[in-house]
Scaffold this active site. Sequence first.
Site, PDB file in Angstrom:
ATOM      1  N   TRP A 181      -1.274  -2.797  12.525  1.00 47.35           N
ATOM      2  CA  TRP A 181      -2.409  -1.981  11.659  1.00 47.35           C
ATOM      3  C   TRP A 181      -2.409  -2.414  10.353  1.00 47.35           C
ATOM      4  CZ3 TRP A 181      -2.419   1.468   7.502  1.00 47.35           C
ATOM      5  CH2 TRP A 181      -3.617   1.720   6.953  1.00 47.35           C
ATOM      6  N   GLU A 222      -4.836  -2.127  16.223  1.00 46.46           N
ATOM      7  CA  GLU A 222      -5.320  -0.930  15.688  1.00 46.46           C
ATOM      8  C   GLU A 222      -6.722  -1.172  15.006  1.00 46.46           C
ATOM      9  OE1 GLU A 222      -2.860   1.912  13.917  1.00 46.46           O
ATOM     10  OE2 GLU A 222      -4.376   3.772  14.096  1.00 46.46           O
ATOM     11  N   LYS A 224     -10.091   0.291  12.553  1.00 44.93           N
ATOM     12  CA  LYS A 224     -10.282   1.564  11.569  1.00 44.93           C
ATOM     13  C   LYS A 224     -11.697   1.238  11.046  1.00 44.93           C
ATOM     14  CE  LYS A 224      -8.130   4.271   8.141  1.00 44.93           C
ATOM     15  NZ  LYS A 224      -6.841   4.703   7.521  1.00 44.93           N
ATOM     16  N   ASP A 257      -7.213   4.948  17.671  1.00 44.01           N
ATOM     17  CA  ASP A 257      -6.956   6.141  16.920  1.00 44.01           C
ATOM     18  C   ASP A 257      -8.106   6.880  16.894  1.00 44.01           C
ATOM     19  OD1 ASP A 257      -6.477   7.874  14.508  1.00 44.01           O
ATOM     20  OD2 ASP A 257      -4.790   6.641  14.086  1.00 44.01           O
ATOM     21  N   HIS A 260     -10.381   7.027  13.626  1.00 41.69           N
ATOM     22  CA  HIS A 260     -10.959   5.896  12.951  1.00 41.69           C
ATOM     23  C   HIS A 260     -12.282   5.323  13.691  1.00 41.69           C
ATOM     24  CE1 HIS A 260      -6.415   4.284  12.190  1.00 41.69           C
ATOM     25  NE2 HIS A 260      -6.975   5.289  11.423  1.00 41.69           N
ATOM     26  N   HIS A 284      -3.412   6.343  19.320  1.00 42.51           N
ATOM     27  CA  HIS A 284      -3.070   7.288  18.411  1.00 42.51           C
ATOM     28  C   HIS A 284      -3.783   8.626  18.379  1.00 42.51           C
ATOM     29  CE1 HIS A 284      -0.999   4.447  15.469  1.00 42.51           C
ATOM     30  NE2 HIS A 284      -0.170   4.496  16.607  1.00 42.51           N
ATOM     31  N   ASP A 292     -11.586  11.333   6.983  1.00 41.46           N
ATOM     32  CA  ASP A 292     -10.449  10.425   7.307  1.00 41.46           C
ATOM     33  C   ASP A 292      -9.908  11.207   8.455  1.00 41.46           C
ATOM     34  OD1 ASP A 292      -8.576   8.269   7.048  1.00 41.46           O
ATOM     35  OD2 ASP A 292      -7.722   9.186   5.209  1.00 41.46           O
ATOM     36  N   ASP A 294      -5.701  11.996  10.442  1.00 44.96           N
ATOM     37  CA  ASP A 294      -4.175  12.013  10.151  1.00 44.96           C
ATOM     38  C   ASP A 294      -4.193  13.565   9.889  1.00 44.96           C
ATOM     39  OD1 ASP A 294      -3.683   9.428  10.392  1.00 44.96           O
ATOM     40  OD2 ASP A 294      -4.352   9.003   8.182  1.00 44.96           O
ATOM     41  N   ASP A 325      -0.170  10.313  15.744  1.00 42.94           N
ATOM     42  CA  ASP A 325      -0.251   9.811  14.511  1.00 42.94           C
ATOM     43  C   ASP A 325      -0.992  10.876  13.393  1.00 42.94           C
ATOM     44  OD1 ASP A 325      -0.469   8.379  12.095  1.00 42.94           O
ATOM     45  OD2 ASP A 325      -1.907   6.718  12.967  1.00 42.94           O
TER      46      ASP A 325
HETATM   47  C1  RNT Z   1      -3.634   4.429   9.370  1.00 37.64           C
HETATM   48  C2  RNT Z   1      -3.349   4.172  10.819  1.00 37.64           C
HETATM   49  C3  RNT Z   1      -1.981   3.778  11.074  1.00 37.64           C
HETATM   50  C4  RNT Z   1      -1.065   4.673  10.333  1.00 37.64           C
HETATM   51  C5  RNT Z   1       0.502   4.637  10.639  1.00 37.64           C
HETATM   52  C6  RNT Z   1       1.346   4.988   9.936  1.00 37.64           C
HETATM   53  O1  RNT Z   1      -5.025   4.773   9.320  1.00 37.64           O
HETATM   54  O2  RNT Z   1      -3.812   5.233  11.592  1.00 37.64           O
HETATM   55  O3  RNT Z   1      -1.507   3.944  12.403  1.00 37.64           O
HETATM   56  O4  RNT Z   1      -1.299   6.124  10.636  1.00 37.64           O
HETATM   57  O5  RNT Z   1       0.694   3.404  11.193  1.00 37.64           O
HETATM   58 ZN    ZN Z   2      -3.316   5.496  13.577  1.00 38.16          ZN
END
Ligand code: RNT
Ligand code: ZN
Length: 418
Positions: A181, A222, A224, A257, A260, A284, A292, A294, A325
């Site tokens: 990523w 990955e 985004k 993810d 994303h 993820h 966002d 996370d 993640d």
């Molecule tokens: C970031 C991505 C990525 C990171 C990690 C730390 O937006 O999700 O996967 O969170 O690699």
């Molecule tokens: Zn991620």
Amino acid sequence: MSYAEAKAKYAALGVDTDRAIEILKQVPVSLHCWQGDDVRGFDTDPSKPLTGGIQTTGNYPGRAQTPQQLMDDLDMAMKLCPGTKKMNLHASYAIFADGQWADRNALEPKHFQKWVDFCKERGLGCDFNPTFFSHPKANGLTLSSTDEQIRSFWVEHGKACIRIASYLAQELGQPCIMNIWTGDGFKDIPADRMGPRMRYKQSLDEILSEPYDFEMVKPCVESKVFGIGVEAYTTGSAEFALSYAAMNKEKCIPLMDNGHYHPTEVVSDKIPALLTFFPEIALHITRPIRWDSDHVVLLDDETQEICKEIVRCGGLEGRVKIALDYFDASINRIAAWVVGLRNVQKALLRALCMQDLTDLQNAGDFTSLMVMQEEQKTLPFGHIWEEYCAQCNVPADGQWLGMVKEYEETVLKERSSL
Ligand code: RNT
Ligand code: ZN
């Protein structure tokens, strides 16, 4: 109500909860080391801010600052979670012997030997990630840079990471998912959207030209939608990453993810779409809020739906590689790990305890389908979960938070407030 009584309620619907528990015990879920130290790693100055599209907020005391502290915290988190765990490391978590610092392009398997020892002692596999952020050469574009020196530095990093992933897989006897990523992109409207993508493609081709056994090392790409500081354009967009994986099926897999995508898109629906074409995909699991990803994973509708799709599509037989993640620095970091991992386990177990109502769908009986899907929501799932935790020798709900608080008092509070 006892487990036996709850089990009987499920059995009346044709669901075997003992079998669900046995299946889930075998499913590896990757635990991301970066929740423990706010994604700082050990190879750069901890007083410098994170760069390259990653940001944590909050300064809850007790952040792990050394490899030993991070390992202690991981142990604490893992002992409070049921199921099979796998480690997930970033390259920035290299552990250097005194004075042996190496830059990202020069990382070697030996820098991860202590992690191999850690995993071996605990019977864990290990996944891996090259780190294309938080580095002086990651202030602008990395793998899509026009600066040949920068681009090739990061290609070398990617290749070094393939060698490290091979080492991890070989030493631990389990495949290593190696996720690529980058936060490459632009804050504002670019003049050239294709150039960076052509260079990113070339860089990926170069990285994946490093020899590896695709049975044991699974590179992923990955995507985004946008990130902090790159609001207008992301080089590794969804179409880019998915097309790359589709065109290179013999050497990499796509990674989604769920933080994303645009807010009304759901990864749960993308899982069966991708599994129609890809033998394997990676995830993820995170929690997006507004703009966002996370946040700590909750037992919310989309987490449940993602897990339902994993189960329904045969993902637990190895086709879906599950990783967490997220990174929250505003609450106790161990509690963050634990609540997120327990929630994914809960959602998987619940999904395994759902009736398969495909026949109703195929018969066009959408009335029964809706009613029966709804009624499953109030089945006594808590007792099945409690039984699973007991069989895995981990605390039930209501019994682990006190242990984390005690660890905070006795261990975390002793750490410096760097
Ligand atoms: C970031 C991505 C990525 C990171 C990690 C730390 O937006 O999700 O996967 O969170 O690699
Ligand atoms: Zn991620």
